[in-house]
Write a protein that holds these residues in place. Structure first.
Motif, short mmCIF file in Angstrom:
data_model
loop_
_atom_site.label_atom_id
_atom_site.label_comp_id
_atom_site.label_asym_id
_atom_site.label_seq_id
_atom_site.Cartn_x
_atom_site.Cartn_y
_atom_site.Cartn_z
N UNK A 273 0.84 -1.20 0.00
CA UNK A 273 0.00 0.00 0.00
C UNK A 273 0.88 1.25 0.00
N UNK A 274 0.49 2.23 -0.80
CA UNK A 274 1.29 3.45 -0.87
C UNK A 274 1.10 4.28 0.39
N UNK A 275 2.18 4.49 1.10
CA UNK A 275 2.18 5.33 2.29
C UNK A 275 3.61 5.78 2.55
N UNK A 276 3.90 7.07 2.44
CA UNK A 276 5.28 7.55 2.65
C UNK A 276 5.83 7.23 4.03
N UNK A 277 4.97 6.95 5.01
CA UNK A 277 5.43 6.66 6.37
C UNK A 277 5.79 5.19 6.57
N UNK A 278 5.73 4.40 5.51
CA UNK A 278 5.97 2.97 5.64
C UNK A 278 7.38 2.68 6.14
N UNK A 279 7.46 1.85 7.18
CA UNK A 279 8.72 1.38 7.75
C UNK A 279 8.60 -0.13 7.92
N UNK A 280 9.62 -0.86 7.54
CA UNK A 280 9.62 -2.31 7.73
C UNK A 280 10.62 -2.77 8.79
N UNK A 281 11.65 -2.00 9.02
CA UNK A 281 12.70 -2.43 9.94
C UNK A 281 12.21 -2.49 11.38
N UNK A 282 12.51 -3.59 12.04
CA UNK A 282 12.10 -3.78 13.43
C UNK A 282 12.80 -2.81 14.38
N UNK A 283 13.96 -2.31 13.96
CA UNK A 283 14.73 -1.44 14.85
C UNK A 283 14.53 0.05 14.55
N UNK A 284 13.81 0.37 13.49
CA UNK A 284 13.58 1.78 13.13
C UNK A 284 12.29 2.26 13.79
N UNK A 285 12.32 2.39 15.11
CA UNK A 285 11.08 2.65 15.85
C UNK A 285 10.58 4.08 15.66
N UNK A 286 11.44 4.99 15.23
CA UNK A 286 11.02 6.38 15.03
C UNK A 286 10.82 6.72 13.56
N UNK A 287 10.96 5.76 12.68
CA UNK A 287 10.72 5.99 11.26
C UNK A 287 11.77 6.85 10.58
N UNK A 288 12.98 6.84 11.09
CA UNK A 288 14.05 7.64 10.47
C UNK A 288 14.25 7.25 9.02
N UNK A 289 14.16 5.96 8.72
CA UNK A 289 14.42 5.48 7.37
C UNK A 289 13.14 5.05 6.66
N UNK A 478 -5.06 -10.01 4.15
CA UNK A 478 -5.07 -8.94 5.15
C UNK A 478 -4.51 -9.43 6.49
N UNK A 479 -3.78 -8.55 7.17
CA UNK A 479 -3.19 -8.90 8.45
C UNK A 479 -3.34 -7.74 9.42
N UNK A 480 -3.52 -8.05 10.67
CA UNK A 480 -3.64 -7.00 11.68
C UNK A 480 -2.27 -6.54 12.16
N UNK A 481 -1.23 -7.29 11.81
CA UNK A 481 0.12 -6.93 12.25
C UNK A 481 0.92 -6.39 11.08
N UNK A 482 1.67 -5.30 11.28
CA UNK A 482 2.50 -4.78 10.19
C UNK A 482 3.64 -5.73 9.90
N UNK A 483 4.06 -5.75 8.64
CA UNK A 483 5.18 -6.59 8.23
C UNK A 483 6.46 -6.02 8.79
N UNK A 484 7.30 -6.89 9.36
CA UNK A 484 8.56 -6.45 9.94
C UNK A 484 9.72 -7.29 9.39
N UNK A 485 10.85 -6.62 9.16
CA UNK A 485 12.06 -7.32 8.73
C UNK A 485 13.15 -7.03 9.75
N UNK A 486 14.18 -7.87 9.73
CA UNK A 486 15.22 -7.80 10.74
C UNK A 486 16.58 -7.78 10.06
N UNK A 487 17.58 -7.29 10.80
CA UNK A 487 18.89 -7.08 10.18
C UNK A 487 19.65 -8.38 9.94
N UNK A 488 19.29 -9.45 10.60
CA UNK A 488 19.89 -10.75 10.30
C UNK A 488 21.22 -10.99 10.96
N UNK A 489 21.67 -10.07 11.84
CA UNK A 489 22.95 -10.25 12.49
C UNK A 489 22.82 -10.97 13.82
#
Length: 489
Positions: A273-289, A478-489
């Motif tokens: 879905x188009x949304x400029x606020x989209x964040x996938x990273x689990x560690x980007x809690x403030x949406x910097x990226x 459809x999912x009630x939880x946002x998709x999250x990705x992790x750094x893998x380290x």
């Protein structure tokens, strides 16, 4: 040295190893218990001048696992620094080693790096290893990016190690062979500026110019030219990310290459879905990226690059700062020019009119309001299948569509030409997050790589618009939880 390794086609040079010793640490990979090749990029191997059949042998797998060092290689871990989520720190290759630089039959130079090859002096307490899932993820996404026409590091192979790595649980270990124009980063220059001498910084800059920008004149303004050229490449790269809805996830300065290639496919993903606020990273809690922030972060990172070059830009500090600021001030317009040109192409527009930007912004606003899928909306417009988008049937879309058609009618090119431009600019498929996860789950949990192989095949021709790609364009449940990705380290 066995016959098989010699016949593989390795043709190493080691120009980075000829830099001052402060830029790296020489060491060999840590051998693994039982290496097994699970995927090999045959076409990439051929372009590098490598024999795919030899790579698939036991000796070939041993090299790709770091158990054997091919003739001519000088393995090393690179030193660099970086701003991670805005905080500056010393970094370096903590779980990767540069085997050397492969010289291709066309006399091009590519870094060959083993990722997950063991501890280094820069590991900072980590185990230096990598898990299978994240390495396969990087393979999938990096190859998809390449197929989309986006500058990217690439993946030659993944081998399993026969050993487990401990993260939250025990996971199968793996090593990825990454291919790059180079691994020079903004963070490499930050490291030199902070901990090196001015002469070492100059040596690094001259090396970079020779390797990536050989056409730049070797005069007193060459370091300003270096800054300007990197700015141009990043403006192109980040615009391409935005145009396909790619979200990097960790735009730290150590993950911005001087070559202009995308690097580090950890917590990255493609927007549905188009949304400029989209964040996938689990560690980007403030949406910097977040997706919408990527152009601004690109400019911020480039400012840090400019800061590192100040001693080379001018002997007078104030003059050096002014030169850097003037160069950096060009980035927003360069980015915007590339993005706007790309958006025009996505809408089949060849020429330029002042109203184009409002036409584009109105479409994006509608997409955000109605939570429309980014890729599939443009795909629907490309093939006049408006019923395939949630915008269909709304009065605002009808009005917008009429304005769009009028706009297309004001250019010389035919409707068929516009349609072809859109086909070439709007992918039929992207690496949908749920498809990537399904492929990784089948591979990691069941040892079934067929799901990933089919996905890779579909992603290899994203602008093919073939019937076989249709099912890969479908949205996740459809999912009630946002998709999250992790750094893998």
């Amino acid at each position: 040295m066995t016959k098989e390794i010699k016949e593989t086609g390795w043709n190493f040079d080691n120009s980075y190893a000829r830099l001052p010793k402060s830029f790296f640490t020489s060491l060999n990979p840590t051998p693994v218990r039982s290496p097994k090749l699970i995927i090999l990029n045959d076409s990439l191997a051929a372009s590098l001048g490598l024999n795919a059949e030899a790579l698939q042998s036991e000796d070939g797998a041993a090299v790709l696992a770091g158990n054997r060092i091919p003739e001519g290689a000088l393995p090393l871990a690179q030193a660099y620094a970086g701003h991670q989520f805005g905080h500056f720190t010393m970094l370096g290759d903590g779980r990767a080693l540069l085997l050397g630089e492969q010289m291709t039959p066309l006399d091009k130079r590519f870094d060959i790096q083993l990722k997950g090859s063991g501890r280094t002096p820069y590991s900072r307490g980590g185990d230096g290893r990598a898990a299978l899932g994240p390495m396969l993820r990087e393979y999938i996404i990096s190859e998809a990016m390449h197929a989309l026409g986006i500058p990217s590091t690439r993946s030659l192979a993944v081998v399993t190690t026969g050993e487990s790595v401990i993260r939250e649980t025990a996971l199968p270990g793996a090593i990825l062979t990454r291919v790059a124009a180079s691994h020079l980063r903004v963070g490499t220059f930050q490291y030199a500026a902070k901990w090196g001498t001015v002469e070492e910084l100059r040596i690094l800059a001259d090396y970079t110019l020779k390797r990536h920008f050989p056409d730049v004149e070797a005069d007193e303004s060459r370091y300003l030219s270096l800054l300007q050229e990197v700015i141009k490449r990043q403006a192109v790269l980040i615009a391409k990310w935005q145009l396909v809805g790619f979200i990097h996830g960790v735009m730290n300065t150590d993950n911005m290459t001087i070559s202009g290639e995308t690097i580090d496919y950890g917590p990255c993903a493609f927007m549905d879905e188009y949304d400029p606020a989209t964040v996938f990273s689990s560690i980007d809690i403030h949406g910097r990226y977040a997706y919408g922030n990527q152009p601004n972060i690109g400019g911020w990172n480039l400012a840090k690059f400019a800061e590192s070059l100040l001693p080379l830009l001018h002997a007078d500090q104030e003059e050096a700062v002014q030169l850097a600021q003037d160069a950096i001030s060009e980035f927003p317009e360069l980015y915007h020019h590339n993005w706007l040109a790309g958006m025009r192409a996505k809408l089949g527009i060849f020429n330029e009119e002042k109203q184009d930007e409002s036409l584009i912004e109105d479409l994006l606003s509608m997409m955000q309001k109605h939570r429309a899928d980014y890729t599939n909306t443009f795909r629907a417009l490309t093939f006049d299948r408006h019923e395939d988008t949630v915008l269909f049937g709304t009065p605002e879309f009808a009005q917008w569509h009429e304005l769009w058609q009028e706009r297309l009618g004001r250019q010389e090119q035919s409707k068929a030409s516009s349609s072809q431009l859109m086909r070439n600019s709007n992918p039929a498929v992207i690496p949908r997050n749920h498809r990537v996860e399904a492929a990784l789950e089948a591979a990691v949990k069941q040892g079934d790589y067929s799901v990933m192989e089919r996905l890779l095949d579909v992603l290899s021709t994203p602008y093919g618009h073939s019937p076989e790609q249709a099912e890969y364009a479908t949205l996740p449940a459809p999912s009630t939880r946002p998709y999250r990705t992790y750094c893998g380290t």
